[in-house]
Design a protein around this motif. Sequence first.
Motif, PDB file in Angstrom:
ATOM      1  N   LEU A  87       0.804  -1.219   0.000  1.00 45.47           N
ATOM      2  CA  LEU A  87       0.000   0.000   0.000  1.00 45.47           C
ATOM      3  C   LEU A  87       0.840   1.274   0.000  1.00 45.47           C
ATOM      4  O   LEU A  87       0.305   2.356  -0.141  1.00 45.47           O
ATOM      5  N   ARG A  88       2.128   1.155   0.147  1.00 39.91           N
ATOM      6  CA  ARG A  88       2.995   2.335   0.273  1.00 39.91           C
ATOM      7  C   ARG A  88       2.924   3.254  -0.940  1.00 39.91           C
ATOM      8  O   ARG A  88       2.900   4.456  -0.801  1.00 39.91           O
ATOM      9  N   ASN A  89       2.942   2.715  -2.134  1.00 41.81           N
ATOM     10  CA  ASN A  89       2.842   3.531  -3.342  1.00 41.81           C
ATOM     11  C   ASN A  89       1.960   2.772  -4.326  1.00 41.81           C
ATOM     12  O   ASN A  89       2.439   2.132  -5.246  1.00 41.81           O
ATOM     13  N   SER A  90       0.665   2.863  -4.112  1.00 39.35           N
ATOM     14  CA  SER A  90      -0.284   2.125  -4.933  1.00 39.35           C
ATOM     15  C   SER A  90      -1.375   3.068  -5.415  1.00 39.35           C
ATOM     16  O   SER A  90      -1.933   3.828  -4.634  1.00 39.35           O
ATOM     17  N   VAL A  91      -1.654   3.018  -6.723  1.00 38.66           N
ATOM     18  CA  VAL A  91      -2.676   3.868  -7.323  1.00 38.66           C
ATOM     19  C   VAL A  91      -3.635   2.978  -8.095  1.00 38.66           C
ATOM     20  O   VAL A  91      -3.205   2.103  -8.850  1.00 38.66           O
ATOM     21  N   ARG A  92      -4.922   3.208  -7.896  1.00 41.66           N
ATOM     22  CA  ARG A  92      -5.957   2.509  -8.667  1.00 41.66           C
ATOM     23  C   ARG A  92      -6.931   3.554  -9.176  1.00 41.66           C
ATOM     24  O   ARG A  92      -7.450   4.357  -8.391  1.00 41.66           O
ATOM     25  N   LEU A  93      -7.181   3.536 -10.482  1.00 40.22           N
ATOM     26  CA  LEU A  93      -8.086   4.499 -11.100  1.00 40.22           C
ATOM     27  C   LEU A  93      -8.998   3.804 -12.100  1.00 40.22           C
ATOM     28  O   LEU A  93      -8.606   2.819 -12.721  1.00 40.22           O
ATOM     29  N   VAL A  94     -10.200   4.342 -12.253  1.00 43.48           N
ATOM     30  CA  VAL A  94     -11.098   3.924 -13.316  1.00 43.48           C
ATOM     31  C   VAL A  94     -11.507   5.192 -14.050  1.00 43.48           C
ATOM     32  O   VAL A  94     -11.925   6.174 -13.426  1.00 43.48           O
ATOM     33  N   GLY A  95     -11.335   5.179 -15.364  1.00 48.12           N
ATOM     34  CA  GLY A  95     -11.681   6.359 -16.147  1.00 48.12           C
ATOM     35  C   GLY A  95     -11.650   6.052 -17.629  1.00 48.12           C
ATOM     36  O   GLY A  95     -11.533   4.897 -18.046  1.00 48.12           O
ATOM     37  N   ASN A  96     -11.739   7.121 -18.431  1.00 48.67           N
ATOM     38  CA  ASN A  96     -11.754   6.981 -19.881  1.00 48.67           C
ATOM     39  C   ASN A  96     -10.462   7.507 -20.489  1.00 48.67           C
ATOM     40  O   ASN A  96      -9.955   8.546 -20.071  1.00 48.67           O
ATOM     41  N   LEU A  97      -9.976   6.771 -21.500  1.00 37.61           N
ATOM     42  CA  LEU A  97      -8.739   7.160 -22.169  1.00 37.61           C
ATOM     43  C   LEU A  97      -8.965   8.392 -23.034  1.00 37.61           C
ATOM     44  O   LEU A  97      -9.940   8.465 -23.779  1.00 37.61           O
ATOM     45  N   GLY A  98      -8.049   9.329 -22.953  1.00 38.66           N
ATOM     46  CA  GLY A  98      -8.147  10.568 -23.716  1.00 38.66           C
ATOM     47  C   GLY A  98      -7.373  10.541 -25.009  1.00 38.66           C
ATOM     48  O   GLY A  98      -7.358  11.536 -25.744  1.00 38.66           O
ATOM     49  N   MET A  99      -6.717   9.423 -25.299  1.00 36.07           N
ATOM     50  CA  MET A  99      -5.903   9.323 -26.510  1.00 36.07           C
ATOM     51  C   MET A  99      -5.667   7.858 -26.848  1.00 36.07           C
ATOM     52  O   MET A  99      -5.807   6.996 -25.993  1.00 36.07           O
ATOM     53  N   ASP A 100      -5.339   7.601 -28.118  1.00 37.47           N
ATOM     54  CA  ASP A 100      -4.889   6.270 -28.498  1.00 37.47           C
ATOM     55  C   ASP A 100      -3.498   6.054 -27.911  1.00 37.47           C
ATOM     56  O   ASP A 100      -2.766   7.024 -27.663  1.00 37.47           O
TER      57      ASP A 100
ATOM     58  N   LEU B 208      -0.248   6.982 -22.281  1.00 39.41           N
ATOM     59  CA  LEU B 208      -1.687   7.231 -22.388  1.00 39.41           C
ATOM     60  C   LEU B 208      -2.083   8.309 -21.392  1.00 39.41           C
ATOM     61  O   LEU B 208      -1.331   8.609 -20.456  1.00 39.41           O
ATOM     62  N   SER B 209      -3.268   8.857 -21.572  1.00 41.81           N
ATOM     63  CA  SER B 209      -3.851   9.720 -20.550  1.00 41.81           C
ATOM     64  C   SER B 209      -5.242   9.184 -20.223  1.00 41.81           C
ATOM     65  O   SER B 209      -5.927   8.628 -21.077  1.00 41.81           O
ATOM     66  N   ILE B 210      -5.617   9.332 -18.962  1.00 40.54           N
ATOM     67  CA  ILE B 210      -6.917   8.848 -18.498  1.00 40.54           C
ATOM     68  C   ILE B 210      -7.602   9.980 -17.731  1.00 40.54           C
ATOM     69  O   ILE B 210      -6.955  10.710 -16.977  1.00 40.54           O
ATOM     70  N   ALA B 211      -8.913  10.116 -17.973  1.00 38.14           N
ATOM     71  CA  ALA B 211      -9.716  11.118 -17.274  1.00 38.14           C
ATOM     72  C   ALA B 211     -10.573  10.434 -16.221  1.00 38.14           C
ATOM     73  O   ALA B 211     -11.246   9.444 -16.514  1.00 38.14           O
ATOM     74  N   THR B 212     -10.516  10.959 -15.004  1.00 35.99           N
ATOM     75  CA  THR B 212     -11.403  10.484 -13.951  1.00 35.99           C
ATOM     76  C   THR B 212     -12.360  11.619 -13.595  1.00 35.99           C
ATOM     77  O   THR B 212     -11.993  12.799 -13.657  1.00 35.99           O
ATOM     78  N   ASN B 213     -13.586  11.267 -13.263  1.00 36.36           N
ATOM     79  CA  ASN B 213     -14.612  12.262 -12.961  1.00 36.36           C
ATOM     80  C   ASN B 213     -15.110  12.104 -11.537  1.00 36.36           C
ATOM     81  O   ASN B 213     -15.297  10.982 -11.066  1.00 36.36           O
ATOM     82  N   GLU B 214     -15.344  13.237 -10.900  1.00 39.06           N
ATOM     83  CA  GLU B 214     -15.928  13.260  -9.556  1.00 39.06           C
ATOM     84  C   GLU B 214     -17.100  14.228  -9.584  1.00 39.06           C
ATOM     85  O   GLU B 214     -16.943  15.376 -10.011  1.00 39.06           O
ATOM     86  N   SER B 215     -18.260  13.772  -9.167  1.00 39.04           N
ATOM     87  CA  SER B 215     -19.461  14.612  -9.200  1.00 39.04           C
ATOM     88  C   SER B 215     -19.940  14.925  -7.797  1.00 39.04           C
ATOM     89  O   SER B 215     -19.812  14.109  -6.885  1.00 39.04           O
ATOM     90  N   TYR B 216     -20.489  16.119  -7.653  1.00 40.58           N
ATOM     91  CA  TYR B 216     -21.072  16.549  -6.381  1.00 40.58           C
ATOM     92  C   TYR B 216     -22.111  17.629  -6.674  1.00 40.58           C
ATOM     93  O   TYR B 216     -22.195  18.138  -7.796  1.00 40.58           O
TER      94      TYR B 216
END
Length: 112
Positions: free
Chosen positions: A4-17, A32-40
């Motif tokens: 857990l010291r350096n761990s990243v988990r993301l779910v999102g959409n790819l912004g490029m091939d 690659l680039s990935i977009a994550t969204n947060e709504s409030y």
Amino acid sequence: MNSLRNSVRLVGNLGMDPEVKVFDTNKKMVRLSIATNESYKNDKGEKITDTTWHNLIMWNTTAKLAEDLLKKGDEVAVEGKLTNRSYTDKEGIKRYVSEIVVNDFLKVGTKG
């Protein structure tokens, strides 16, 4: 807990091939680039969505799979570690970059 010291988990959409680079040593890298969204909801009750872009790097086998399977718009889940590096651009200005080096990914959905 060590993992857990350096761990990243993301779910999102790819912004490029996938952007593929092959080095002299036959090492393959995909960027690659990935977009994550947060709504409030704001004070007026309006839905606000904030989008954050993240830079992804994949190497060798993971890079080959990404090259073959992924395209712009795909929804993916990624797991990796956060890295930071610096470089000097063409104008001589030192730039800093944060990237996620992906160990594993899962294609969740396809756009369209």
